[in-house]
Design an enzyme around this catalytic site. Structure first.
Site, PDB file in Angstrom:
ATOM      1  N   LYS A 291     -11.134  -0.482 -16.376  1.00 19.80           N
ATOM      2  CA  LYS A 291     -11.596  -2.008 -15.913  1.00 19.80           C
ATOM      3  C   LYS A 291     -12.135  -2.765 -17.088  1.00 19.80           C
ATOM      4  O   LYS A 291     -11.877  -4.142 -16.982  1.00 19.80           O
ATOM      5  CB  LYS A 291     -13.015  -1.743 -15.063  1.00 19.80           C
ATOM      6  CG  LYS A 291     -12.690  -1.095 -13.760  1.00 19.80           C
ATOM      7  CD  LYS A 291     -11.481  -1.900 -12.962  1.00 19.80           C
ATOM      8  CE  LYS A 291     -11.225  -1.094 -11.593  1.00 19.80           C
ATOM      9  NZ  LYS A 291     -10.311  -1.817 -10.706  1.00 19.80           N
TER      10      LYS A 291
ATOM     11  N   ASP B  55       0.785  -1.187  -0.139  1.00 20.50           N
ATOM     12  CA  ASP B  55       0.021  -0.008  -0.116  1.00 20.50           C
ATOM     13  C   ASP B  55       0.975   1.329  -0.026  1.00 20.50           C
ATOM     14  O   ASP B  55       2.125   1.223   0.661  1.00 20.50           O
ATOM     15  CB  ASP B  55      -0.750  -0.042   1.129  1.00 20.50           C
ATOM     16  CG  ASP B  55      -2.265   0.836   1.146  1.00 20.50           C
ATOM     17  OD1 ASP B  55      -3.267   0.300   0.674  1.00 20.50           O
ATOM     18  OD2 ASP B  55      -2.040   2.024   1.225  1.00 20.50           O
TER      19      ASP B  55
ATOM     20  N   ASP C 100       4.034   1.833  -4.359  1.00 16.41           N
ATOM     21  CA  ASP C 100       3.107   2.586  -5.345  1.00 16.41           C
ATOM     22  C   ASP C 100       3.098   1.904  -6.571  1.00 16.41           C
ATOM     23  O   ASP C 100       4.148   1.657  -6.991  1.00 16.41           O
ATOM     24  CB  ASP C 100       3.805   3.925  -5.809  1.00 16.41           C
ATOM     25  CG  ASP C 100       2.712   4.679  -6.697  1.00 16.41           C
ATOM     26  OD1 ASP C 100       2.071   4.188  -7.171  1.00 16.41           O
ATOM     27  OD2 ASP C 100       3.252   5.951  -6.922  1.00 16.41           O
TER      28      ASP C 100
ATOM     29  N   TYR D 280     -12.799   5.478 -15.829  1.00 19.98           N
ATOM     30  CA  TYR D 280     -12.823   4.271 -14.919  1.00 19.98           C
ATOM     31  C   TYR D 280     -13.275   3.043 -15.810  1.00 19.98           C
ATOM     32  O   TYR D 280     -12.475   1.858 -15.696  1.00 19.98           O
ATOM     33  CB  TYR D 280     -13.633   4.504 -13.846  1.00 19.98           C
ATOM     34  CG  TYR D 280     -13.662   3.457 -12.824  1.00 19.98           C
ATOM     35  CD1 TYR D 280     -12.485   3.306 -11.932  1.00 19.98           C
ATOM     36  CD2 TYR D 280     -14.785   2.680 -12.699  1.00 19.98           C
ATOM     37  CE1 TYR D 280     -12.619   2.465 -10.979  1.00 19.98           C
ATOM     38  CE2 TYR D 280     -14.835   1.665 -11.845  1.00 19.98           C
ATOM     39  CZ  TYR D 280     -13.514   1.365 -10.805  1.00 19.98           C
ATOM     40  OH  TYR D 280     -13.788   0.638  -9.892  1.00 19.98           O
TER      41      TYR D 280
END
Length: 251
Positions: free
Chosen positions: A149, A37, A53, A145
């Protein structure tokens, strides 16, 4: 799904939301779990936190190798790290488009290829990518987005084909709108947050947002030996959004 004892898992974006719920459930099923994370400082024990990252290849390779070394191998990779974007194709400059694809698609590429040498040594290797209902349904104000995806779902199928004969299964989950901190921040920005939440609830046949724990359960199933014959699959966890067409309530 408690048959994960002796298996080692890595979850990206695992400090909050779906990632944290997944990491917790994997640990509850007796796996040893590493979390990558941007800020792993708040990752609680027994989870192991590593700073990375996913848009930085060197950081990813360093963190994956460190996690694999500390855990003595990797069996499961959950590619959960991702960022959102709101708007049509007219919105957002090219920098934003590159940034979202860099995290949502290339982040999966970087993490998986760093983990592949370790996964090839596992007898129960599995990769689970966190995709979205946006990959299969046209949602308003989600052009960027959705594009990222959609690419991730196609990438999942290609990865499954590439690595099935190496004994590595690759699948994805397609959540609907999940009650996560990111969605909460979007709602807070709305003119009427309560009305916006009600609208999000209403567009899902179950009448409510999906919970992070429900998505985590699907991820852990796909990652577990219980799904040993499942690869190249996209599992919808969307309250029926993709497949159901209901009449308005009361009709």
């Amino acid at each position: 799904m408690r048959g994960l004892s002796g298996l080692n898992a890595l979850v990206t974006g695992g400090a909050s939301g779906i990632g944290l719920a997944t990491a917790w459930l994997l640990a509850a099923c007796d796996a040893d779990v590493a979390v990558l994370d941007l800020d792993p400082s708040a990752v609680p024990e027994p989870l192991r936190g590593y700073r990375a990252d996913v848009s930085d290849d060197d950081m990813v390779r360093t963190a994956v190798d460190a996690a694999a070394s500390d855990l003595s191998g990797l069996d499961i990779v959950v590619n959960n790290a991702g960022i959102g974007a709101v708007g049509t194709v007219e919105d957002g400059d090219e920098g934003q488009w590159h940034r979202v694809f860099d995290v949502n698609v290339m982040g999966v590429v970087r993490t998986t290829r760093a983990a592949l040498p370790h996964l090839r040594a596992s007898a129960h290797a599995a990769v689970v990518n966190v995709c979205s209902i946006a990959a299969t349904a046209g949602l308003p104000q989600r052009a960027l987005y959705s594009a990222s995806k959609g690419a991730l779902q196609s990438l999942t199928l290609a990865m499954a084909a590439d690595h099935v004969r190496e004994g590595i299964r690759v699948n994805c989950v397609n959540p609907g709108t999940v009650d996560t901190p990111w969605v909460g921040r979007l709602l807070d920005q709305a003119a009427d947050p309560a009305a916006e939440r009600a609208a999000l609830n209403a567009r899902q046949p179950l009448g409510r947002l999906v919970s992070a724990d429900e998505v985590a359960a699907a991820i852990v199933y796909l990652a577990s030996p219980a799904a040993a014959s499942v690869t190249g699959a996209a599992l919808a966890v969307d309250g029926g959004m993709q497949g159901l067409r209901l009449r308005p309530a009361g009709q």
